[in-house]
Design a protein around this motif. Structure first.
Motif, PDB file in Angstrom:
ATOM      1  N   CYS A   1      48.410  30.336  40.969  1.00 36.32           N
ATOM      2  CA  CYS A   1      46.533  30.062  41.100  1.00 36.32           C
ATOM      3  C   CYS A   1      46.608  29.435  41.606  1.00 36.32           C
ATOM      4  O   CYS A   1      46.768  28.064  41.350  1.00 36.32           O
ATOM      5  CB  CYS A   1      45.694  29.948  39.665  1.00 36.32           C
ATOM      6  SG  CYS A   1      44.025  29.665  39.765  1.00 36.32           S
TER       7      CYS A   1
ATOM      8  N   GLY B   1      43.826  26.921  41.494  1.00 36.02           N
ATOM      9  CA  GLY B   1      43.007  26.705  40.220  1.00 36.02           C
ATOM     10  C   GLY B   1      43.695  25.556  38.825  1.00 36.02           C
ATOM     11  O   GLY B   1      43.956  24.492  38.679  1.00 36.02           O
ATOM     12  N   CYS B   2      44.219  26.965  38.537  1.00 35.47           N
ATOM     13  CA  CYS B   2      44.982  26.006  37.015  1.00 35.47           C
ATOM     14  C   CYS B   2      46.659  25.941  37.232  1.00 35.47           C
ATOM     15  O   CYS B   2      47.535  25.808  36.472  1.00 35.47           O
ATOM     16  CB  CYS B   2      44.655  26.975  36.082  1.00 35.47           C
ATOM     17  SG  CYS B   2      44.744  28.633  36.104  1.00 35.47           S
TER      18      CYS B   2
ATOM     19  N   ALA C   1      39.213  33.916  39.818  1.00 34.87           N
ATOM     20  CA  ALA C   1      40.586  33.997  39.846  1.00 34.87           C
ATOM     21  C   ALA C   1      40.310  34.450  38.223  1.00 34.87           C
ATOM     22  O   ALA C   1      39.212  34.021  37.739  1.00 34.87           O
ATOM     23  CB  ALA C   1      41.623  32.276  39.551  1.00 34.87           C
TER      24      ALA C   1
ATOM     25  N   CYS D   1      42.745  33.739  35.601  1.00 32.74           N
ATOM     26  CA  CYS D   1      42.917  32.878  34.726  1.00 32.74           C
ATOM     27  C   CYS D   1      41.957  32.186  34.247  1.00 32.74           C
ATOM     28  O   CYS D   1      42.026  31.525  32.999  1.00 32.74           O
ATOM     29  CB  CYS D   1      44.014  32.213  34.664  1.00 32.74           C
ATOM     30  SG  CYS D   1      44.215  31.860  36.506  1.00 32.74           S
ATOM     31  N   CYS D   2      41.220  31.800  35.492  1.00 31.73           N
ATOM     32  CA  CYS D   2      40.839  30.320  34.827  1.00 31.73           C
ATOM     33  C   CYS D   2      39.232  30.466  35.686  1.00 31.73           C
ATOM     34  O   CYS D   2      38.416  29.526  35.119  1.00 31.73           O
ATOM     35  CB  CYS D   2      41.239  29.027  35.623  1.00 31.73           C
ATOM     36  SG  CYS D   2      41.316  29.001  37.347  1.00 31.73           S
TER      37      CYS D   2
HETATM   38 ZN    ZN Z   1      43.372  29.855  37.260  1.00 31.51          ZN
END
Ligand code: ZN
Length: 311
Positions: free
Chosen positions: A46, A48-49, A71, A73-74
């Motif tokens: 990802c 982002g994270c 996403a 996840c985050c």
């Molecule tokens: Zn993420």
């Protein structure tokens, strides 16, 4: 055995799925190649994270729609570029099959044409997106594509020397007038070496005439796009990543970093662009790529229509 002995619907589905998967890989290439990162390792994570992307969240186009562009996840908003590039992979794979491969009677030759032309298309798409963002065309794509083009010229009914002549003509045809001579007159080059290598790639693939058509069609479409952008926005800004890279180098140079100062002096993008339409910095690669794809899929028709008397 010919390609047409398979059920056509099944073949089309396989061809589109194959292109979508390559489109997914292209997103990795577009993100990592300009940063000098490996395109095969580590596996997708990802932006982002940093969490690894699960296989069921990595289905081309579909995952983006199911997750509504965020996403899992985050919750970071993902760029629309991801599904667009994936869809382009599927569409180009389909177009190569329909236009260039379907009527080829020998199976081995059909497969070779499909592989070579799909690789050409995918490389072009990666080059277009990287150039649009960074104003940089990686040698691995342009020079790699020239090598592949020279090696596969017989698949396009061209002799080796014809393809070689196209390559040289394509490179010199940009380098001499738009880099060397332009620099004498204006003090700065009008195009980058990457653009010259991209037109050389068109020459390796299509010969001298193709390189000329690609350069001309790319210039016309690029100029039209610049005029439309200028008319609607009132200015043409250089890509954000180009400005940020330069500002980072300028900060380093101000702190006494000699390597940064030297990099700025050597780089045609090392000074802020002057205002005005004629001085605007517009990446030319995407327009050359567009022209290459047009010539690949419409070239036979074009030659028959306008050059039938001469070729
Ligand atoms: Zn993420």
């Amino acid at each position: 055995m010919t390609a047409l002995e398979f059920p056509l619907g099944l073949l089309r589905a396989i061809v589109v799925a194959f292109g979508l998967i390559w489109g997914s890989f292209l997103n990795v290439v577009i993100y990592r190649l300009p940063l000098d990162l490996s395109v095969v390792f580590p596996p997708s994570h990802c932006p982002g994270c940093g969490a690894p992307v699960r296989a069921y969240d990595n289905i081309p186009v579909l995952s983006f729609l199911v997750l509504r562009g965020r996403a899992r996840c985050c919750g970071m908003r993902l760029s629309a570029r991801y599904p667009v590039v994936e869809a382009l992979g599927g569409a180009l794979s389909f177009a190569v099959f329909e236009v260039l491969v379907r009527n080829e009677p020998v199976l081995g030759r059909a497969l070779a044409i499909y592989g070579a032309d799909l690789a050409f298309c995918l490389g072009l798409v990666a080059a277009a997106f990287i150039d649009a963002e960074h104003m940089y065309l990686p040698d691995s794509i342009t020079i790699g594509g020239v090598v592949l083009g020279l090696g596969t010229c017989s698949l396009r009914g061209m002799g080796f020397y014809e393809a070689l002549l196209g390559t040289v003509a394509g490179f010199v045809g940009v380098w001499l007038p738009f880099i060397v001579m332009y620099r004498w007159v204006r003090g700065v080059p009008g195009m980058g070496l990457g653009d010259a290598k991209l037109v050389a790639l068109a020459g390796a693939w299509f010969g001298v005439l193709g390189a000329v058509v690609v350069l001309f069609a790319g210039a016309v479409q690029g100029t039209l796009a610049a005029l439309v952008l200028y008319a609607t926005r009132g200015n043409l800004e250089e890509p954000k990543a180009v400005r940020e890279d330069r500002e980072a180098l300028e900060r380093a140079a101000a702190l006494g970093d000699d390597d940064a100062r030297k990099a700025l002096a050597d780089d045609p993008l090392g000074t802020a662009p002057e205002p005005g339409l004629l001085r605007a910095r517009l990446p030319f690669g995407p327009f050359l790529v567009l022209a290459c794809l047009e010539f690949l899929f419409l070239g036979a028709w074009f030659r028959g229509r306008y050059f039938g008397l001469f070729f």
